[in-house]
Design a protein around this motif. Structure first.
Motif, mmCIF file in Angstrom:
data_model
loop_
_atom_site.group_PDB
_atom_site.id
_atom_site.type_symbol
_atom_site.label_atom_id
_atom_site.label_comp_id
_atom_site.label_asym_id
_atom_site.label_seq_id
_atom_site.Cartn_x
_atom_site.Cartn_y
_atom_site.Cartn_z
ATOM 1 N N PRO A 26 0.900 -1.014 -0.030
ATOM 2 C CA PRO A 26 0.148 0.487 0.057
ATOM 3 C C PRO A 26 1.155 1.954 -0.216
ATOM 4 O O PRO A 26 2.284 1.039 -0.237
ATOM 5 C CB PRO A 26 -0.857 -0.042 1.494
ATOM 6 C CG PRO A 26 0.408 -0.979 2.365
ATOM 7 C CD PRO A 26 0.566 -1.846 1.599
ATOM 8 N N HIS A 27 -0.102 2.538 0.011
ATOM 9 C CA HIS A 27 0.908 3.683 -0.280
ATOM 10 C C HIS A 27 0.003 4.094 0.650
ATOM 11 O O HIS A 27 -0.693 3.771 1.816
ATOM 12 C CB HIS A 27 0.383 4.126 -1.530
ATOM 13 C CG HIS A 27 1.218 5.453 -1.737
ATOM 14 N ND1 HIS A 27 2.215 5.859 -1.247
ATOM 15 C CD2 HIS A 27 2.008 6.029 -3.206
ATOM 16 C CE1 HIS A 27 2.509 7.238 -2.120
ATOM 17 N NE2 HIS A 27 2.916 7.251 -2.924
ATOM 18 N N GLU A 28 1.295 5.332 1.169
ATOM 19 C CA GLU A 28 0.789 6.074 2.954
ATOM 20 C C GLU A 28 -0.689 6.967 2.232
ATOM 21 O O GLU A 28 -1.073 7.083 1.774
ATOM 22 C CB GLU A 28 2.048 7.757 2.768
ATOM 23 C CG GLU A 28 1.459 8.233 4.446
ATOM 24 C CD GLU A 28 2.739 9.451 4.040
ATOM 25 O OE1 GLU A 28 2.524 10.295 4.649
ATOM 26 O OE2 GLU A 28 3.590 9.539 2.907
ATOM 27 N N GLY A 29 -1.109 6.608 3.694
ATOM 28 C CA GLY A 29 -3.210 7.033 3.765
ATOM 29 C C GLY A 29 -3.682 6.125 2.642
ATOM 30 O O GLY A 29 -5.065 7.074 2.999
ATOM 31 N N GLU A 30 -3.615 5.206 2.116
ATOM 32 C CA GLU A 30 -3.979 3.989 1.470
ATOM 33 C C GLU A 30 -4.345 2.727 2.442
ATOM 34 O O GLU A 30 -3.757 2.259 3.397
ATOM 35 C CB GLU A 30 -3.502 3.386 0.207
ATOM 36 C CG GLU A 30 -4.332 2.805 -0.972
ATOM 37 C CD GLU A 30 -3.384 2.065 -1.500
ATOM 38 O OE1 GLU A 30 -3.778 2.774 -2.804
ATOM 39 O OE2 GLU A 30 -2.637 2.283 -1.379
ATOM 40 N N SER A 31 -5.381 2.735 2.592
ATOM 41 C CA SER A 31 -6.160 1.176 3.284
ATOM 42 C C SER A 31 -6.190 0.313 2.448
ATOM 43 O O SER A 31 -6.383 0.342 1.479
ATOM 44 C CB SER A 31 -7.216 1.308 3.820
ATOM 45 O OG SER A 31 -8.524 1.849 2.977
ATOM 46 N N LEU A 32 -6.326 -1.205 3.247
ATOM 47 C CA LEU A 32 -6.175 -1.707 2.551
ATOM 48 C C LEU A 32 -7.217 -2.339 1.633
ATOM 49 O O LEU A 32 -7.842 -3.256 0.389
ATOM 50 C CB LEU A 32 -5.964 -3.616 2.859
ATOM 51 C CG LEU A 32 -4.436 -3.586 3.811
ATOM 52 C CD1 LEU A 32 -3.980 -4.707 4.441
ATOM 53 C CD2 LEU A 32 -3.278 -2.979 2.511
ATOM 54 N N ASP A 33 -8.351 -1.704 1.885
ATOM 55 C CA ASP A 33 -9.435 -2.477 0.933
ATOM 56 C C ASP A 33 -9.946 -1.377 -0.371
ATOM 57 O O ASP A 33 -10.025 -1.532 -0.265
ATOM 58 C CB ASP A 33 -10.829 -1.760 2.177
ATOM 59 C CG ASP A 33 -11.400 -2.365 3.016
ATOM 60 O OD1 ASP A 33 -11.333 -3.894 2.226
ATOM 61 O OD2 ASP A 33 -11.957 -2.498 3.958
#
Length: 237
Positions: free
Chosen positions: A93-100
Motif C-alpha cells: 500500500p501507499h501512505e494514507g491508503e487502506s487495504l480496502d
C-alpha cells in the motif's frame, strides 16, 4: 561482511510456522533470521508491534512480508536499521491508503466471498469482528498448490484477522526511501495478482513472478522465496 537479520512477517489466516522452509533455506546460507508472531489485531497496532521488534534487532535488518504482512513492513520499514523490503504475494500500500481502498481498484478475488465472521472481546467490554476463510474454501482460495492433507491442516489452524485491518490507513510507505523486491504469485486467489503487480510497480520493486504459485507460496516454493531474499541481501550488503 556480516549478513543483516532477516525478519519474516506472516500474514492473515496463518502463523510464523509457514516460514519453516524459508527459514531452513536462509540458515543454510548463514543468514540470521527471526519470524515473530503477528498479532493480527489491526494494521496500526500490528505495525507498532513490528516496529518494537525491529528496535531490538542488533544491526541492519531485511524485512519480508507475506500477504497482509506486506502492509506492516510498509509502515515498520521506515525504521532506521531496515535496509530492504521484500514483498511475497503481498499488499504493497501507499501512505494514507487502506487495504480496502487498494483492493477496490481491481475486481474482487475469491477470498471476498469465502470469509467467515467471528467476534472477540475488547478490553472495554465491547466486541469486534475478525475473519477466517471457510474451511471448505480454504484449499482452493489459499493453498491450491499444496497437498490436500496439508491444506486441510492449514485450514483448521487458521489465525483470524481483525476486520479493522482492512480499513485502517497506512501511516507511512517505507518503499519510498528503501529498496524493495516483490514476488508475485500468479495463481493467487486470496490477493489478486493484479493487486500485487500494481503495488510492486508503484513501489519500483524488483519483481519476480511465479505463474502457478498460490497464496501459500512461502510454503510451496520456499527456495524461490529465499532466493529473492538473498538477492535483496546481496544488493544492499
Amino acid at each position: 561482511m556480516t549478513n543483516p537479520t532477516v525478519v519474516l512477517v506472516h500474514g492473515a489466516f496463518a502463523d510464523a510456522t509457514g516460514w519453516i522452509g524459508v527459514i531452513s533455506e536462509l540458515r543454510s546460507s548463514g543468514i540470521p533470521v527471526i519470524a515473530p508472531s503477528n498479532p493480527l489485531r489491526g494494521l496500526t497496532s500490528d505495525a507498532a508491534y513490528l516496529t518494537s521488534v525491529l528496535a531490538q534487532v542488533d544491526g541492519p535488518a531485511v524485512l519480508v512480508g507475506h500477504s497482509y504482512g506486506g502492509a506492516l513492513i510498509t509502515v515498520a520499514g521506515t525504521a532506521e536499521n531496515v535496509v530492504a523490503l521484500v514483498y511475497v504475494a503481498a499488499f504493497v500500500p501507499h501512505e494514507g491508503e487502506s487495504l480496502d481502498r487498494l483492493r477496490g481498484r481491481f475486481p474482487e478475488s475469491a477470498l471476498t466471498g469465502s470469509l467467515k465472521e467471528w467476534t472477540y472481546p475488547l478490553p472495554a467490554g465491547d466486541s469486534a469482528v475478525e475473519v477466517t476463510i471457510e474451511e471448505a474454501a480454504f484449499p482452493s482460495v489459499f493453498a491450491a498448490d499444496m497437498p490436500e492433507d496439508v491444506a486441510g491442516v492449514l485450514a483448521a489452524s487458521q489465525r483470524p484477522l481483525a476486520t479493522r485491518a482492512f480499513t485502517e490507513a497506512v501511516s507511512a510507505a517505507a518503499w519510498r526511501t528503501k529498496p524493495s523486491w516483490a514476488l508475485v504469485a500468479g495463481a493467487d486467489r486470496t490477493i489478486s495478482p493484479e493487486v500485487q503487480r500494481f503495488g510492486a510497480a508503484r513501489a519500483g520493486a524488483v519483481v519476480v513472478e511465479l505463474p502457478d504459485a498460490s497464496h501459500a507460496v512461502v510454503l510451496s516454493e520456499p527456495t524461490r522465496v529465499a532466493d529473492l531474499i538473498r538477492d535483496a541481501i546481496r544488493a544492499t550488503n
